[in-house]
Design a protein around this motif. Structure first.
Motif, PDB file in Angstrom:
ATOM      1  N   ASN A 233       5.293   1.341   3.178  1.00 34.26           N
ATOM      2  CA  ASN A 233       5.159  -0.158   3.844  1.00 34.26           C
ATOM      3  C   ASN A 233       4.264  -1.173   3.156  1.00 34.26           C
ATOM      4  O   ASN A 233       4.609  -2.323   3.111  1.00 34.26           O
ATOM      5  CB  ASN A 233       4.746   0.102   5.393  1.00 34.26           C
ATOM      6  N   MET A 234       3.037  -0.654   2.825  1.00 30.99           N
ATOM      7  CA  MET A 234       2.276  -1.370   1.999  1.00 30.99           C
ATOM      8  C   MET A 234       2.816  -1.803   0.612  1.00 30.99           C
ATOM      9  O   MET A 234       2.824  -3.079   0.226  1.00 30.99           O
ATOM     10  CB  MET A 234       0.817  -0.836   1.914  1.00 30.99           C
TER      11      MET A 234
ATOM     12  N   VAL B 209       4.262   7.340   4.190  1.00 33.83           N
ATOM     13  CA  VAL B 209       5.133   6.224   4.839  1.00 33.83           C
ATOM     14  C   VAL B 209       4.462   5.038   5.014  1.00 33.83           C
ATOM     15  O   VAL B 209       5.085   3.996   4.656  1.00 33.83           O
ATOM     16  CB  VAL B 209       5.685   6.859   6.181  1.00 33.83           C
ATOM     17  N   ALA B 210       2.980   5.135   5.377  1.00 32.83           N
ATOM     18  CA  ALA B 210       2.440   3.812   5.519  1.00 32.83           C
ATOM     19  C   ALA B 210       2.055   3.150   4.092  1.00 32.83           C
ATOM     20  O   ALA B 210       2.215   1.936   4.042  1.00 32.83           O
ATOM     21  CB  ALA B 210       1.005   4.329   6.306  1.00 32.83           C
ATOM     22  N   SER B 211       2.053   3.963   3.135  1.00 30.45           N
ATOM     23  CA  SER B 211       1.741   3.382   1.843  1.00 30.45           C
ATOM     24  C   SER B 211       3.040   2.778   1.256  1.00 30.45           C
ATOM     25  O   SER B 211       3.051   1.814   0.582  1.00 30.45           O
ATOM     26  CB  SER B 211       1.387   4.617   0.894  1.00 30.45           C
TER      27      SER B 211
ATOM     28  N   TRP C 145      -0.263   0.238  -5.221  1.00 28.09           N
ATOM     29  CA  TRP C 145       0.430   0.541  -3.843  1.00 28.09           C
ATOM     30  C   TRP C 145       1.367   1.857  -4.453  1.00 28.09           C
ATOM     31  O   TRP C 145       1.775   2.964  -3.498  1.00 28.09           O
ATOM     32  CB  TRP C 145       1.009  -0.227  -2.871  1.00 28.09           C
TER      33      TRP C 145
ATOM     34  N   LEU D 221       5.855  -2.115  -0.199  1.00 34.49           N
ATOM     35  CA  LEU D 221       6.939  -3.102   0.265  1.00 34.49           C
ATOM     36  C   LEU D 221       6.469  -4.482   0.618  1.00 34.49           C
ATOM     37  O   LEU D 221       7.142  -5.539   0.103  1.00 34.49           O
ATOM     38  CB  LEU D 221       7.974  -2.657   1.190  1.00 34.49           C
ATOM     39  N   LYS D 222       5.372  -4.480   1.136  1.00 36.95           N
ATOM     40  CA  LYS D 222       4.408  -5.892   1.400  1.00 36.95           C
ATOM     41  C   LYS D 222       4.247  -6.264   0.183  1.00 36.95           C
ATOM     42  O   LYS D 222       3.996  -7.696   0.089  1.00 36.95           O
ATOM     43  CB  LYS D 222       3.506  -5.867   2.656  1.00 36.95           C
TER      44      LYS D 222
ATOM     45  N   PHE E 227       0.742  -2.036  11.902  1.00 33.62           N
ATOM     46  CA  PHE E 227       2.037  -2.872  11.529  1.00 33.62           C
ATOM     47  C   PHE E 227       2.610  -3.460  12.846  1.00 33.62           C
ATOM     48  O   PHE E 227       3.631  -4.207  12.346  1.00 33.62           O
ATOM     49  CB  PHE E 227       2.800  -2.014  10.627  1.00 33.62           C
TER      50      PHE E 227
ATOM     51  N   GLY F 285       2.608   2.833  12.802  1.00 38.40           N
ATOM     52  CA  GLY F 285       3.545   1.279  12.976  1.00 38.40           C
ATOM     53  C   GLY F 285       3.159   0.462  13.892  1.00 38.40           C
ATOM     54  O   GLY F 285       2.896  -0.472  13.711  1.00 38.40           O
TER      55      GLY F 285
ATOM     56  N   ALA G  92       3.861   8.475  11.927  1.00 33.50           N
ATOM     57  CA  ALA G  92       4.413   7.213  11.423  1.00 33.50           C
ATOM     58  C   ALA G  92       4.648   6.187  12.621  1.00 33.50           C
ATOM     59  O   ALA G  92       4.346   4.880  12.371  1.00 33.50           O
ATOM     60  CB  ALA G  92       5.732   7.489  10.498  1.00 33.50           C
TER      61      ALA G  92
ATOM     62  N   GLU H 165       4.324  -2.756  15.408  1.00 34.25           N
ATOM     63  CA  GLU H 165       5.998  -2.520  15.804  1.00 34.25           C
ATOM     64  C   GLU H 165       5.787  -2.411  17.062  1.00 34.25           C
ATOM     65  O   GLU H 165       4.840  -1.981  17.757  1.00 34.25           O
ATOM     66  CB  GLU H 165       6.189  -1.257  15.132  1.00 34.25           C
TER      67      GLU H 165
END
Length: 105
Positions: free
Chosen positions: A21-22, A17-19, A31, A24-25, A78, A74, A70, A80
């Motif tokens: 996010n990376m 899940v963290a990947s 990635w 998408l950024k 990230f 976050g 996750a 959050e």
């Protein structure tokens, strides 16, 4: 050993899940490859765990630990927000996972 496999599978869920996010950024193929690789390893270890742990228990613990991890990832990496209500509901997820482990055959 199945519970260790399930823990590794949960880590795969968290880092997968963290990947995402990376990815998408940054939007790079690197990635995307990491997303596919990490989730593949997570599913592999989930399958190994499910050889000994019943499906419902394994899946519930896998998703519960993955979701909790996750959220923690976050918040820590990230930026959050964390609130008391989020902590309360995370505690509910963790209690549910511990309860399922306690009553698993």
């Amino acid at each position: 050993m199945a519970w260790i496999y399930l823990l590794i599978a949960s880590l795969g869920e968290i880092f997968g899940v963290a990947s995402i996010n990376m990815y998408l950024k940054r939007g790079t193929w690197r990635w995307l490859a990491i997303v596919v690789g990490v989730f593949s390893l997570g599913f592999y270890f989930l399958a190994l765990a499910m050889r000994e742990i019943p499906l419902g228990t394994a899946y519930a613990i896998w998703t519960g630990l993955g979701a909790t991890g996750a959220v923690v990832m976050g918040v820590c990496f990230f930026k959050e927000p964390m609130s008391r209500l989020r902590l309360l509901f995370l505690a509910c997820i963790i209690c549910g996972a511990v309860g399922l482990k306690a009553v698993a055959p």
